[in-house]
Design a protein around this motif. Structure first.
Motif, PDB file in Angstrom:
ATOM      1  N   GLU A 207       0.813  -1.215   0.000  1.00 24.93           N
ATOM      2  CA  GLU A 207       0.000   0.000   0.000  1.00 24.93           C
ATOM      3  C   GLU A 207       0.844   1.261   0.000  1.00 24.93           C
ATOM      4  N   SER A 208       2.054   1.107   0.545  1.00 29.85           N
ATOM      5  CA  SER A 208       2.923   2.284   0.677  1.00 29.85           C
ATOM      6  C   SER A 208       3.277   2.895  -0.676  1.00 29.85           C
ATOM      7  N   MET A 209       3.089   2.108  -1.767  1.00 30.35           N
ATOM      8  CA  MET A 209       3.434   2.642  -3.078  1.00 30.35           C
ATOM      9  C   MET A 209       2.367   3.583  -3.631  1.00 30.35           C
ATOM     10  N   LYS A 210       1.286   3.749  -2.886  1.00 34.22           N
ATOM     11  CA  LYS A 210       0.186   4.585  -3.357  1.00 34.22           C
ATOM     12  C   LYS A 210       0.690   5.968  -3.753  1.00 34.22           C
ATOM     13  N   GLY A 211       0.318   6.404  -4.936  1.00 29.11           N
ATOM     14  CA  GLY A 211       0.723   7.728  -5.409  1.00 29.11           C
ATOM     15  C   GLY A 211       1.996   7.727  -6.214  1.00 29.11           C
ATOM     16  N   THR A 212       2.748   6.642  -6.174  1.00 28.41           N
ATOM     17  CA  THR A 212       3.961   6.570  -6.995  1.00 28.41           C
ATOM     18  C   THR A 212       3.557   6.724  -8.457  1.00 28.41           C
ATOM     19  N   VAL A 213       4.328   7.502  -9.187  1.00 31.84           N
ATOM     20  CA  VAL A 213       3.886   7.877 -10.534  1.00 31.84           C
ATOM     21  C   VAL A 213       4.667   7.118 -11.609  1.00 31.84           C
ATOM     22  N   LEU A 214       3.938   6.672 -12.618  1.00 26.64           N
ATOM     23  CA  LEU A 214       4.556   6.140 -13.825  1.00 26.64           C
ATOM     24  C   LEU A 214       4.282   7.140 -14.943  1.00 26.64           C
ATOM     25  N   ASN A 215       5.234   7.301 -15.855  1.00 29.75           N
ATOM     26  CA  ASN A 215       5.024   8.214 -16.974  1.00 29.75           C
ATOM     27  C   ASN A 215       4.924   7.439 -18.270  1.00 29.75           C
ATOM     28  N   ARG A 216       4.371   8.083 -19.283  1.00 28.21           N
ATOM     29  CA  ARG A 216       4.205   7.436 -20.584  1.00 28.21           C
ATOM     30  C   ARG A 216       5.514   6.778 -21.009  1.00 28.21           C
ATOM     31  N   GLY A 217       5.409   5.534 -21.422  1.00 26.55           N
ATOM     32  CA  GLY A 217       6.593   4.821 -21.878  1.00 26.55           C
ATOM     33  C   GLY A 217       7.272   4.007 -20.788  1.00 26.55           C
ATOM     34  N   ASP A 218       6.921   4.252 -19.522  1.00 28.07           N
ATOM     35  CA  ASP A 218       7.488   3.435 -18.450  1.00 28.07           C
ATOM     36  C   ASP A 218       6.882   2.041 -18.484  1.00 28.07           C
ATOM     37  N   LEU A 219       7.667   1.068 -18.095  1.00 32.26           N
ATOM     38  CA  LEU A 219       7.131  -0.284 -17.992  1.00 32.26           C
ATOM     39  C   LEU A 219       6.039  -0.280 -16.925  1.00 32.26           C
ATOM     40  N   ALA A 220       4.848  -0.712 -17.309  1.00 30.14           N
ATOM     41  CA  ALA A 220       3.734  -0.697 -16.357  1.00 30.14           C
ATOM     42  C   ALA A 220       3.375  -2.103 -15.913  1.00 30.14           C
ATOM     43  N   LEU A 221       3.424  -3.036 -16.863  1.00 31.07           N
ATOM     44  CA  LEU A 221       3.049  -4.414 -16.552  1.00 31.07           C
ATOM     45  C   LEU A 221       4.098  -5.341 -17.138  1.00 31.07           C
ATOM     46  N   LEU A 222       4.428  -6.363 -16.392  1.00 30.98           N
ATOM     47  CA  LEU A 222       5.336  -7.385 -16.909  1.00 30.98           C
ATOM     48  C   LEU A 222       4.775  -8.748 -16.515  1.00 30.98           C
ATOM     49  N   PHE A 223       4.340  -9.497 -17.538  1.00 31.90           N
ATOM     50  CA  PHE A 223       3.837 -10.856 -17.288  1.00 31.90           C
ATOM     51  C   PHE A 223       4.882 -11.785 -17.894  1.00 31.90           C
ATOM     52  N   THR A 224       5.665 -12.393 -17.057  1.00 34.67           N
ATOM     53  CA  THR A 224       6.856 -13.060 -17.609  1.00 34.67           C
ATOM     54  C   THR A 224       6.854 -14.557 -17.350  1.00 34.67           C
ATOM     55  N   LYS A 225       7.515 -15.282 -18.267  1.00 34.30           N
ATOM     56  CA  LYS A 225       7.679 -16.714 -18.085  1.00 34.30           C
ATOM     57  C   LYS A 225       8.807 -17.018 -17.104  1.00 34.30           C
ATOM     58  N   LYS A 226       9.537 -15.966 -16.725  1.00 34.54           N
ATOM     59  CA  LYS A 226      10.633 -16.181 -15.764  1.00 34.54           C
ATOM     60  C   LYS A 226      10.068 -16.336 -14.369  1.00 34.54           C
ATOM     61  N   LYS A 227      10.914 -16.901 -13.536  1.00 33.09           N
ATOM     62  CA  LYS A 227      10.593 -16.967 -12.121  1.00 33.09           C
ATOM     63  C   LYS A 227      11.416 -15.867 -11.458  1.00 33.09           C
ATOM     64  N   ILE A 228      10.743 -14.924 -10.824  1.00 35.87           N
ATOM     65  CA  ILE A 228      11.441 -13.765 -10.258  1.00 35.87           C
ATOM     66  C   ILE A 228      11.588 -13.966  -8.762  1.00 35.87           C
ATOM     67  N   THR A 229      12.778 -13.756  -8.308  1.00 35.15           N
ATOM     68  CA  THR A 229      12.995 -13.909  -6.872  1.00 35.15           C
ATOM     69  C   THR A 229      13.183 -12.513  -6.266  1.00 35.15           C
ATOM     70  N   GLY A 230      13.228 -12.462  -4.980  1.00 36.61           N
ATOM     71  CA  GLY A 230      13.426 -11.176  -4.311  1.00 36.61           C
ATOM     72  C   GLY A 230      12.115 -10.460  -4.082  1.00 36.61           C
ATOM     73  N   GLU A 231      12.229  -9.154  -3.842  1.00 34.79           N
ATOM     74  CA  GLU A 231      11.045  -8.354  -3.496  1.00 34.79           C
ATOM     75  C   GLU A 231      10.285  -7.979  -4.767  1.00 34.79           C
TER      76      GLU A 231
END
Lengths: 581, 1039
Positions: A378-402
């Motif tokens: 929830e703490s990310m509320k208000g964080t801004v993305l601008n046109r052209g920024d990566l917004a969604l990533l649906f990947t076949k990789k397995k992502i570790t970490g946060e």
């Protein structure tokens, strides 16, 4: 006065006695005998034989569910129930509407072809080449329709004559009779078809390369129905020779490979595709599509849900995710399909699957709802993305970490899938790497169904794979040739610099590998179900790789005979339903 | 006035017919001007006074000169004046309720006549095919509805007005839309044919409609106020004179004509409100959210409130957070206004009578812009020429100007998610209430005037002319020429933001459909009546020819730049988008018929008839057929030995006849092709052909029905009770059936081939009862009219003796031997599997492999073959039919002093209907459905609907069983309270009479099935265009 009524009675009685004509006058109508006795009429009849392929099959979901659904490669988005009879063999019965429609529409094509082949001999054309071409097209289309019919339904009713009167009984013909007819039709087609359509602007007519290609496909399919090794080899050989003929005569047949996988399905290359051997056309002119609302809607059938998430809106490049938004009406890849690709060296994955979505509005500030939707803090509320920024990533990789703390929304393979199955988490099971082969960024409207791209149903790459398979499995086949054939495609598919990693050796060759390679190359191209069926792997592959299909039985390799057909014939017991249904 | 110079002497026939026509026209203009005719003095004149048995003047007695067409009516003082053809003549005085009286007179006589009452009241004239007959002489089964019963409930369609008044005539309104019509069947359905008329309406079971002796018009075009009577001919003996066209019964409409005497002016008007339809409320609020939770929970995707967000799209979630609920049904429903004004003027002189009637009707339906304007003008003129020629015309023009809404507005309102905002702050329609992920707003087309328009403009003309000659006693020759013209126009425009295009197409669609049809008919009829002692003979011979020609043209284009052009400039659309079509359909018939009526002393009656019919639509060699009939009646009460004083009249009737049906569409015997141009190779368009679905059968012949009818007419207790009972049995053989061919033979544009064959037979048996009683007949009066009809319809045999399973829709198109024609064939639903039945449920399976057992919450279906597998081959059965077991009409009239009250109820019982609301159950709640649909959850063990789940309803085994429900209903249809203004008042106002009334229509309907709630089942199951309650205030004025 008396005279007048005499006149009236006289006229009345006279008219009564004369009576009036009871002949039918039908100036707006037309009968087959009249229309199909002329060159223009026969040309129109040939057109009739093409129409259903576009208006009822290629471009629409029924045929997609029947040829790609129910295999190891695809599962319904969120494992939902849409078309489950085809996609999951769940409730597939003789009254299933798609079975009836498929059967009826294919037999309708057969009837047009029968009529044309019967009638064309008596019609003179001003251009003999054109007449030959039409004979070739009708022969090709009949073989193509029967290939669909016999592979889907098994040994059914073989009809070779135009329907003119009522016949109310039907009998099963042996599968060999169907294949004999198809192969002889294709030989006629090869002999008669021109290399370029007549007229040349009629892109989409069957040409010589299409007839060779289908012959190779039919021949290798026939192997499945032969029991003796010698007969199998006969058809392996026929398949290999026919496929190699195409590969070796590319210039003459006017077909060639693109340099990269990306170019094959680049939307700009769709309409004049070098690699296509046969394609079903749809028009950019709405009135030239029998289904103007949805001529080609394949483009919505593989989309992941991306719009209205993280600020994304539907736009033309990313396409209409209208079906995935309801979470019930489109295909997602199985984990197995994604894992077939080694994306480090095989660019077919990145060329043909979409993982990334860049913000397509000016800016977006994360909302609490959206954050919750992706289980982000929830703490990310208000964080801004601008046109052209990566917004969604649906990947076949397995992502570790946060992975939840990233500035964009991430859905990795373990979010989308729960082990081998589609996750039940509704936040994630609609987000996945999406097949782009059928993308149509030239839609009239971003969210429209009405796509106008042609559907490539046979392309040169398949010839390499047919030759490779035939040589691999034929007694005394040329394994070196087989390896080289596969490597042509793999080399093209290599990520730059990884060409040598992609090459295989003869020892890699076996049926499972060839089917994997077919999956990587041809997934989503209306062929997987046929490939698995003819190689006897349909049931076992689904059991092994598509765990969300829980109700499949071995008998599902044949579809049920439509009840509508059995209800009408007078000998339904004798004809019988297919095993298991 | 200049016209005063016209005198009968100048009306000579040796002048041209043009003069006659001109004169007819002028006579109409003269109607209100009585003085114009008072100046006319015939050469031989007889005047007199007609009185009743008590010496009171009798108004409205017909005084006619025998052997001529001259006749007149007595005025309110009982006085009359009539012109003789010669210096002497014989006058005949006739009046309903009185015995005929004949009198020899000579010129300049002044006579007083006293009429004797005929308390049997059986001389009322009933219209039958090609003639009339006194009610007492009827041998067949005919129900007659008179003018006062037709205008009883305020309807603009006369058929709606007589609903329930004729036993055996089943009338249902097709929809509540302002522009809708009605369906009707007489004594059940007998044909299986799928023949359609040029406009795509099913016709194989439609009755024949005759308007003023001519076929080819629409009853709905006629203003109810203009109708004198409607006769419904039901048994074969009555209809056989119409041969094949009469196979489904005949409805004869006779319009009012002018009568000799002072002009009569009628003005009727009503104004009212349409609305408050019985229509269920949809889910909203917590109910709605709970369904979505239950669905996700069943799929393992919802555990607690934290998961709520995953249930909704972003737009829905936002609306939910802001508590933006919307009741779409209330947003789209409006109350409409209905108004009707009708003025008619009639009157005439000895030689010319005429009626001129004009009306305006306006109905605003329940949706904005659902409106109908109807204009009608009728002119009926009769003109005597000399003493034995009469010519006349009945002509009518009706113009409809209507505006429809898109078909799916109400459906969207009921199935759209109940979230979002309908309007923005400026009051503009929000196109996507829950964002682009959701559905388009049901209000889309209300955004502005040019968002969408669907207009119809129909003009129907009926112009009939006749000439009748009576050269000698008892003989007449009549020639009728009818020309009916129909012009229909549909204009449609849908912008890119309209409900049907938004989100689908980037541009607009404009289209025009023009159709026109001409129907010509020419009948020549000879009648000859003569007596030989006590034997009376009436002979009729006739020929009849009809021809119908239909043209249609259609054009459409998309991509118009200027929406304001609507469909007025289709050339301004994208050139590549044009679609054009045209068609032509012609057919003709030729017929000859003969009928003989014989009566001995009025006690023994016999009718024999035969008709020869030829139809162009049948194949060569089978075009002609013959249809005979015979009927006899015995008036037992006239026998000398019959001495029951309570019985006023008792008659028994027996008839047998054959009728036929050529019920196939024109060109139905030809194998045709249809050409299309809507395809191409890429952008190279081409022409292609599809086979027509019907394969021609050159051996096709007539379908025949043979009917028996046994009837009795009984009047008791000085006419206090009037009872008519009919029993009938109709067997139809050689039924024309479009038989589906095996689908491996191909199909015509995706529809399996069919071929018409004469196969199968069906039977309709039934009873019909009419009971009129005068219960109380004092200052307070109470009359009831009770009609009852029960019909049993069944298929006796089909080809090969086996059921024919519906080729495309098994559930509703299957033909089952021993069952009615339109039957439903599906699973038998027993309820829902409950928790305590889990063990039993698990022994039944949804698949042949027995891998999927039933679980609590599933639909519980009967396992008919006992194999514990529920499949749609062995576990489907007949579950009902659309044909009612019985229908009932119950009408009560109360009068007290100047007040009158009418209460009218109908019932229709035993039928099933295809009910949209139960079929609309949405187990995942992604749309919406009525709140009263009670679904199963563990906490709420409902037995109505299965457990919610994240899938479409059609993925539930047995979902089809929810498509049909019991459609039986009882309905309070109309209540009217009237008040007749006191005579003292009306006289002072110069009126002959005035009545004010309040009327309520479609007041309340009670459905038998608990699954049908707050719904007027007369609508027949559709969720679109519900029947509206209507409350009107009206005035009837006689000037």
């Amino acid at each position: 006065m008396r005279t007048l009524y005499k006149y009236i009675i006289g006229i009345g009685l006279a008219s009564t006695l004369v009576g009036c004509s009871l002949e039918e006058h039908n100036p707006g109508g037309a009968t087959a005998d009249v229309v199909f006795s002329t060159e223009n009429g026969i040309n129109a009849l040939v057109n009739s034989a093409y129409v259903n392929f576009a208006s009822q099959f290629y471009g629409r979901e029924d045929i997609l569910m029947l040829t790609e659904g129910g295999t190891d490669l695809w599962i319904n988005i969120a494992n939902s129930g849409y078309g489950r009879q085809m996609t999951k063999y769940d409730g597939l019965v003789a009254t299933t509407g798609q079975m009836r429609n498929t059967w009826n529409r294919l037999y309708e094509i057969v009837n047009y072809c029968n009529a044309g082949l019967e009638r064309i001999a008596d019609v003179s054309f001003t251009n003999e080449e054109e007449k030959n071409a039409r004979i070739g097209e009708l022969s090709f289309l009949r073989a193509y329709a029967y290939w669909h019919l016999v592979e889907q339904f098994g040994d059914i009713d073989l009809r070779t004559e135009e329907t003119k009167t009522a016949v109310l009984t039907a009998n099963r013909s042996p599968i060999s009779a169907f294949y004999d007819l198809m192969l002889s039709d294709l030989d006629i087609a090869i002999a008669n078809l021109p290399v370029t359509p007549i007229p040349a602007t009629d892109q989409g007519r069957a040409t010589k390369k299409a007839a060779y290609g289908l012959k190779a496909r039919v021949a290798i399919t026939r192997v499945a129905y032969e029991s003796s090794a010698s007969e199998k080899d006969k058809y392996y050989k026929m398949a290999s020779e026919t496929a190699q003929y195409v590969i070796n005569n590319q210039a003459e047949l006017q077909v060639s490979l693109y340099d990269t996988p990306e170019e094959v399905f680049r939307p700009a290359n769709n309409k004049n595709n070098k690699e296509a051997m046969f394609f079903i056309t749809h028009s950019t002119i709405n009135s030239l599509n029998p289904q103007p609302n949805n001529p080609n809607r394949l483009h919505i059938w593989f989309k992941a849900k991306y719009s209205a998430k993280a600020g994304m809106v539907v736009d033309l490049p990313y396409g209409a995710d209208r079906n995935s938004k309801s979470g019930s009406m489109c295909f997602m890849p199985t984990r197995h399909l994604l894992e077939l690709y080694d994306e480090e060296m095989d660019r077919r994955y990145s060329d043909w699957f979409r993982e990334e979505y860049y913000l397509n509005v000016n800016s977006y500030a994360w909302t609490a709802d959206d954050l919750a939707a992706f289980e982000k803090p929830e703490s990310m509320k208000g964080t801004v993305l601008n046109r052209g920024d990566l917004a969604l990533l649906f990947t076949k990789k397995k992502i570790t970490g946060e992975k939840r703390d990233l500035p964009y929304a991430l859905v990795d393979i373990d979010d989308t899938y729960d082990g081998d199955r589609v996750s039940t988490n509704a936040r994630f099971n609609v987000h996945f790497p999406a097949l782009m082969k059928h993308d149509d960024p030239d839609l009239p409207e971003a969210n429209s169904q009405a796509g106008s791209k042609d559907v490539i149903v046979m392309r040169l790459a398949e010839m390499y794979l047919i030759a490779a398979e035939a040589e691999t499995l034929m007694s005394g086949g040329n394994k070196t040739l087989a390896k080289d054939m596969v490597n042509v495609l793999r080399e093209r598919a290599a990520v730059p610099g990884k060409e040598s990693d992609m090459l295989i050796t003869e020892s890699d060759l076996d049926l499972d590998f060839l089917l994997e390679e077919r999956g990587r190359e041809l997934c989503g191209e209306h062929i997987r179900w046929f490939d698995l069926k003819r190689t006897g792997k349909l049931y076992s592959y689904v059991q092994a790789y598509n765990k969300d299909i829980t109700t499949m039985q071995p008998y599902h390799v044949n579809r049920p005979i439509p009840q509508q057909f059995l209800d009408v014939i007078t000998n339904p017991q004798e004809f019988g339903q297919n095993d298991g249904y | 006035m200049k016209t005063q110079s016209l005198t009968p002497e100048k009306w000579r026939l040796d002048k041209s017919l043009v003069v006659v026509a001109f004169m007819l026209l002028l006579s109409i203009m003269l109607l209100p001007v009585q003085q114009a005719f008072s100046a006319v003095q015939p050469q031989y004149q007889v005047t007199g006074l007609v009185l009743d048995e008590a010496g009171q003047p009798l108004e409205g007695v017909t005084v006619s000169l025998t052997n001529s067409t001259v006749s007149t009516l007595t005025d309110q003082d009982g006085a009359f004046s009539i012109r003789l053809v010669a210096s002497t003549g014989s006058l005949l005085f006739t009046a309903v309720g009185y015995l005929d009286h004949a009198l020899e007179v000579k010129a300049d006589d002044n006579v007083n006549v006293s009429l004797t009452p005929d308390d049997r009241q059986l001389d009322e004239v009933v219209v039958i095919g090609y003639g009339t007959v006194r009610k007492r002489d009827l041998t067949g089964s005919v129900t007659s509805v008179k003018a006062e019963d037709i205008v009883r409930s305020p309807a603009h369609n006369p058929l709606e007005a007589i609903q329930g008044q004729v036993p055996g005539l089943d009338i249902t309104r097709t929809s509540g839309s302002a522009t809708s019509g009605v369906n009707m069947n007489i004594r059940g359905k007998r044909s299986l044919s799928t023949a359609e008329d040029e406009y795509g309406n099913a016709i194989a079971n439609n009755p024949l409609v005759i308007i003023d002796g001519m076929q080819g018009g629409n009853i709905s075009d006629i203003h109810p106020q203009d109708i004198e009577s409607i006769e419904v001919l039901k048994d074969a003996s009555s209809t056989a004179i119409y041969g094949s066209q009469g196979a489904n019964g005949v409805i004869i409409v006779t319009t009012k004509r002018g009568k000799t005497g002072a002009p009569k002016i009628n003005f009727n008007t009503y104004v009212g409100v349409n609305g408050w339809a019985q229509y269920p409320e949809m889910m909203t609020g917590d109910n709605y959210v709970q369904l979505r939770r239950e669905a996700a929970k069943a799929a393992g995707q919802w555990e607690d409130l934290d998961d709520d967000q995953t249930l909704f799209t972003a737009g829905e979630w936002t609306a939910l957070q802001n508590n933006q609920w919307v009741n779409w049904k209330d947003e789209v429903f409006k109350n409409g206004i209905v108004q009707n004004h009708q003025l008619s003027i009639s009157g005439g002189t000895d030689n010319t009578t005429a009626l001129l009637s004009g009306g305006y009707y306006r109905e605003l339906g329940s949706l904005k812009n659902d409106a109908l304007d109807k204009f009608n003008l009728r002119l009926n003129v009769d003109q005597n020429i000399g003493s034995f020629i009469k010519v006349g015309t009945s002509s009518q023009v009706t113009h409809y100007d209507g505006s429809n809404r898109a078909d799916n507005v109400l459906w969207r309102a009921t199935t759209n998610v109940p979230l979002g905002l309908p309007y923005d702050d400026e009051g503009n329609v929000i196109l996507w209430p829950v964002g682009r992920e959701g559905k388009v707003s049901p209000l889309a087309d209300e955004a502005n005037e040019y968002t969408a328009q669907h207009r119809i403009a129909n003009t129907n003309l009926i112009t009939n002319g006749f000439a009748e000659i009576k050269p000698f006693k008892g003989f007449s020759f009549r020639s009728n020429l009818g020309v009916n013209l129909f012009y229909h126009k549909n204009n449609d425009f849908e912008s890119e933001n309209s409900i049907d295009r938004a989100g689908e197409f980037p541009n607009s669609l404009a289209s025009i459909l023009n159709t026109n049809k001409s129907f010509l008919s020419w009948d020549n009829i000879i009648n000859y009546n003569f007596d030989a002692g006590q034997h009376n003979f009436a002979l009729t011979a006739l020929s009849s020819w009809t021809q119908s020609k239909f043209n249609s043209s259609y054009m459409e284009g998309t991509g118009q730049l200027v929406p304001e052009q609507l469909w007025h400039n289709i050339g301004a659309n994208d050139k590549d988008s044009y679609i054009i079509r045209s068609s032509y359909i012609q057919n003709q018939t030729m017929s000859y018929a003969f009928r003989a009526n014989y009566s001995y002393q009025g006690k023994y009656l016999l009718t024999i008839s035969n008709r020869w019919d030829g139809a162009s639509r049948l194949s060569v060699g089978n075009k002609w057929a013959m249809f005979p009939s015979v009927a006899a009646a015995w008036r037992m009460s006239d026998e000398s030995w019959f001495s029951l004083p309570q019985v006023d009249d008792f008659k028994i009737r027996l008839s047998y006849g054959q009728t036929g049906n050529s019920g196939i569409s024109p060109y139905g015997t030809q194998s045709g092709l249809t050409s299309y141009a809507n395809a191409g190779f890429q952008d190279q368009g081409f022409t292609y052909y599809a086979y027509n679905t019907l394969i021609g059968n050159r051996d096709l012949g007539w379908e025949r029905s043979a009917s028996w009818n046994l009837g009795a007419d009984l009047r008791l207790f000085a006419n206090r009770i009037n009872l008519v009972v009919d029993l009938y049995d109709t067997k139809t053989t050689d039924i024309l059936l479009p038989r589906t061919l095996p689908t491996s033979m191909g199909s015509g544009n995706n529809t399996p081939f069919q071929i018409y064959q004469n196969i199968g037979s069906s039977q309709n048996r039934g009873i019909e009862v009419v009971l009129n009683t005068r219960n109380i007949d004092k200052a307070f009066k109470w009359n009831t009219d009770f009609t009852f009809g029960a019909n049993k319809e069944k298929i006796l045999d089909l080809i090969d003796g086996r059921d024919i399973i519906g080729a495309t829709t098994r559930e509703s198109e299957s033909l089952l031997i021993g069952r009615p024609l339109k039957s439903f064939y599906t699973f038998k639903r027993l309820g829902i599997w409950q928790l305590d039945e889990a063990e039993e449920a698990a022994t039944y399976f949804k698949d042949a492999d027995k891998t999927q057992p039933f679980v609590p919450g599933d639909i519980k279906l009967a396992d008919l073959n006992g194999d514990n597998i529920i499949d749609d081959e062995n576990d489907v059965t007949y579950i009902g039919t659309t044909s009612p077991r019985w229908t009932l009409g119950f009408n009560n009239n109360f009068t007290y002093k100047n007040f009158d009250l009418n209460v009218y109820a109908i019932a229709r019982w035993g039928q099933m209907m295809e009910y949209d609301f139960t079929a609309s159950y949405d187990p995942q709640g992604k749309g919406n459905h009525p709140a009263y649909l009670d679904y199963w959850t563990e906490e709420n063990p409902s037995n109505d609907f299965p457990r919610p789940s994240l899938t479409n309803f059609y993925n539930y085994l047995g979902y089809q069983t929810y498509n049909t429900v019991d459609g039986s209903y009882i309905k309070l249809k109309t209540v009217t309270l009237g008040y007749r203004l006191p005579k003292a008042f009306t006289e002072r106002a110069g009126l002959n009479g005035a009545r004010l009334y309040l009327s309520g229509n479609n007041l309340f309907s009670w459905a038998r099935s608990p699954l049908v709630q707050n719904y007027d089942a007369e609508r027949g199951g559709s969720a679109k265009s519900p029947l509206l309650r209507q409350f009107v205030f009206g005035i009837n004025l006689d000037l």
